[in-house]
Design a protein around this motif. Sequence first.
Motif, PDB file in Angstrom:
ATOM      1  N   GLN A  22       5.530 -28.479 -14.809  1.00 38.85           N
ATOM      2  CA  GLN A  22       4.736 -28.393 -13.578  1.00 38.85           C
ATOM      3  C   GLN A  22       5.501 -28.956 -12.392  1.00 38.85           C
ATOM      4  O   GLN A  22       5.494 -28.374 -11.309  1.00 38.85           O
ATOM      5  N   VAL A  23       6.146 -30.096 -12.585  1.00 32.73           N
ATOM      6  CA  VAL A  23       6.897 -30.728 -11.505  1.00 32.73           C
ATOM      7  C   VAL A  23       8.062 -29.833 -11.079  1.00 32.73           C
ATOM      8  O   VAL A  23       8.318 -29.654  -9.891  1.00 32.73           O
ATOM      9  N   ALA A  24       8.757 -29.245 -12.041  1.00 40.50           N
ATOM     10  CA  ALA A  24       9.886 -28.364 -11.729  1.00 40.50           C
ATOM     11  C   ALA A  24       9.418 -27.144 -10.936  1.00 40.50           C
ATOM     12  O   ALA A  24      10.062 -26.749  -9.953  1.00 40.50           O
ATOM     13  N   HIS A  25       8.293 -26.570 -11.313  1.00 38.12           N
ATOM     14  CA  HIS A  25       7.765 -25.399 -10.592  1.00 38.12           C
ATOM     15  C   HIS A  25       7.332 -25.774  -9.180  1.00 38.12           C
ATOM     16  O   HIS A  25       7.598 -25.035  -8.231  1.00 38.12           O
ATOM     17  N   LYS A  26       6.677 -26.929  -9.047  1.00 42.29           N
ATOM     18  CA  LYS A  26       6.251 -27.368  -7.719  1.00 42.29           C
ATOM     19  C   LYS A  26       7.458 -27.631  -6.818  1.00 42.29           C
ATOM     20  O   LYS A  26       7.472 -27.231  -5.655  1.00 42.29           O
ATOM     21  N   ALA A  27       8.479 -28.276  -7.371  1.00 46.25           N
ATOM     22  CA  ALA A  27       9.689 -28.556  -6.593  1.00 46.25           C
ATOM     23  C   ALA A  27      10.355 -27.255  -6.149  1.00 46.25           C
ATOM     24  O   ALA A  27      10.808 -27.136  -5.009  1.00 46.25           O
ATOM     25  N   ALA A  28      10.405 -26.270  -7.043  1.00 44.94           N
ATOM     26  CA  ALA A  28      11.018 -24.983  -6.698  1.00 44.94           C
ATOM     27  C   ALA A  28      10.240 -24.291  -5.578  1.00 44.94           C
ATOM     28  O   ALA A  28      10.847 -23.710  -4.665  1.00 44.94           O
ATOM     29  N   ARG A  29       8.913 -24.367  -5.637  1.00 45.71           N
ATOM     30  CA  ARG A  29       8.105 -23.763  -4.568  1.00 45.71           C
ATOM     31  C   ARG A  29       8.343 -24.460  -3.231  1.00 45.71           C
ATOM     32  O   ARG A  29       8.450 -23.810  -2.187  1.00 45.71           O
ATOM     33  N   ILE A  30       8.442 -25.780  -3.251  1.00 44.59           N
ATOM     34  CA  ILE A  30       8.681 -26.532  -2.018  1.00 44.59           C
ATOM     35  C   ILE A  30      10.049 -26.180  -1.437  1.00 44.59           C
ATOM     36  O   ILE A  30      10.184 -25.938  -0.233  1.00 44.59           O
ATOM     37  N   GLU A  34      10.819 -24.391   2.139  1.00 39.03           N
ATOM     38  CA  GLU A  34      11.644 -25.063   3.149  1.00 39.03           C
ATOM     39  C   GLU A  34      12.824 -24.190   3.571  1.00 39.03           C
ATOM     40  O   GLU A  34      13.155 -24.122   4.753  1.00 39.03           O
ATOM     41  N   VAL A  35      13.451 -23.507   2.637  1.00 42.11           N
ATOM     42  CA  VAL A  35      14.563 -22.599   2.974  1.00 42.11           C
ATOM     43  C   VAL A  35      14.043 -21.485   3.876  1.00 42.11           C
ATOM     44  O   VAL A  35      14.679 -21.125   4.875  1.00 42.11           O
ATOM     45  N   SER A  36      12.885 -20.952   3.542  1.00 41.71           N
ATOM     46  CA  SER A  36      12.291 -19.895   4.356  1.00 41.71           C
ATOM     47  C   SER A  36      12.003 -20.397   5.770  1.00 41.71           C
ATOM     48  O   SER A  36      12.283 -19.691   6.747  1.00 41.71           O
ATOM     49  N   CYS A  47      11.329 -32.950   5.755  1.00 39.83           N
ATOM     50  CA  CYS A  47      12.676 -33.343   6.164  1.00 39.83           C
ATOM     51  C   CYS A  47      12.752 -34.858   6.304  1.00 39.83           C
ATOM     52  O   CYS A  47      12.039 -35.450   7.111  1.00 39.83           O
ATOM     53  N   ALA A  48      13.623 -35.476   5.518  1.00 43.75           N
ATOM     54  CA  ALA A  48      13.760 -36.935   5.540  1.00 43.75           C
ATOM     55  C   ALA A  48      14.558 -37.436   6.744  1.00 43.75           C
ATOM     56  O   ALA A  48      14.379 -38.559   7.179  1.00 43.75           O
ATOM     57  N   ASN A  49      15.454 -36.600   7.268  1.00 40.56           N
ATOM     58  CA  ASN A  49      16.285 -37.023   8.398  1.00 40.56           C
ATOM     59  C   ASN A  49      16.427 -35.876   9.412  1.00 40.56           C
ATOM     60  O   ASN A  49      17.469 -35.262   9.536  1.00 40.56           O
ATOM     61  N   PRO A  50      15.370 -35.603  10.172  1.00 38.67           N
ATOM     62  CA  PRO A  50      15.384 -34.465  11.099  1.00 38.67           C
ATOM     63  C   PRO A  50      16.445 -34.564  12.186  1.00 38.67           C
ATOM     64  O   PRO A  50      16.822 -33.541  12.763  1.00 38.67           O
ATOM     65  N   GLU A  51      16.942 -35.760  12.444  1.00 37.21           N
ATOM     66  CA  GLU A  51      17.951 -35.902  13.507  1.00 37.21           C
ATOM     67  C   GLU A  51      19.235 -35.117  13.205  1.00 37.21           C
ATOM     68  O   GLU A  51      19.937 -34.702  14.122  1.00 37.21           O
ATOM     69  N   VAL A  52      19.531 -34.862  11.942  1.00 37.16           N
ATOM     70  CA  VAL A  52      20.756 -34.107  11.621  1.00 37.16           C
ATOM     71  C   VAL A  52      20.596 -32.632  11.946  1.00 37.16           C
ATOM     72  O   VAL A  52      21.592 -31.926  12.124  1.00 37.16           O
TER      73      VAL A  52
END
Length: 55
Positions: A22-30, A34-36, A47-52
Amino acid sequence: MAGAGHPAGGRPARHPAGGSRQVAHKAARIVAAEVSRFLGGKPLAHCANPEVLAA
């Protein structure tokens, strides 16, 4: 981290919930979402560091 006398032998203990399907599937969806968002020029939701991205 477990101490040297612990059965884990001083190594970090693994948490079994992080290795579930379940965790692997959720991570893949996230990640896919995000790529999209990134490719579509939209701000990232996780995004943990949006300044970059501003550079």
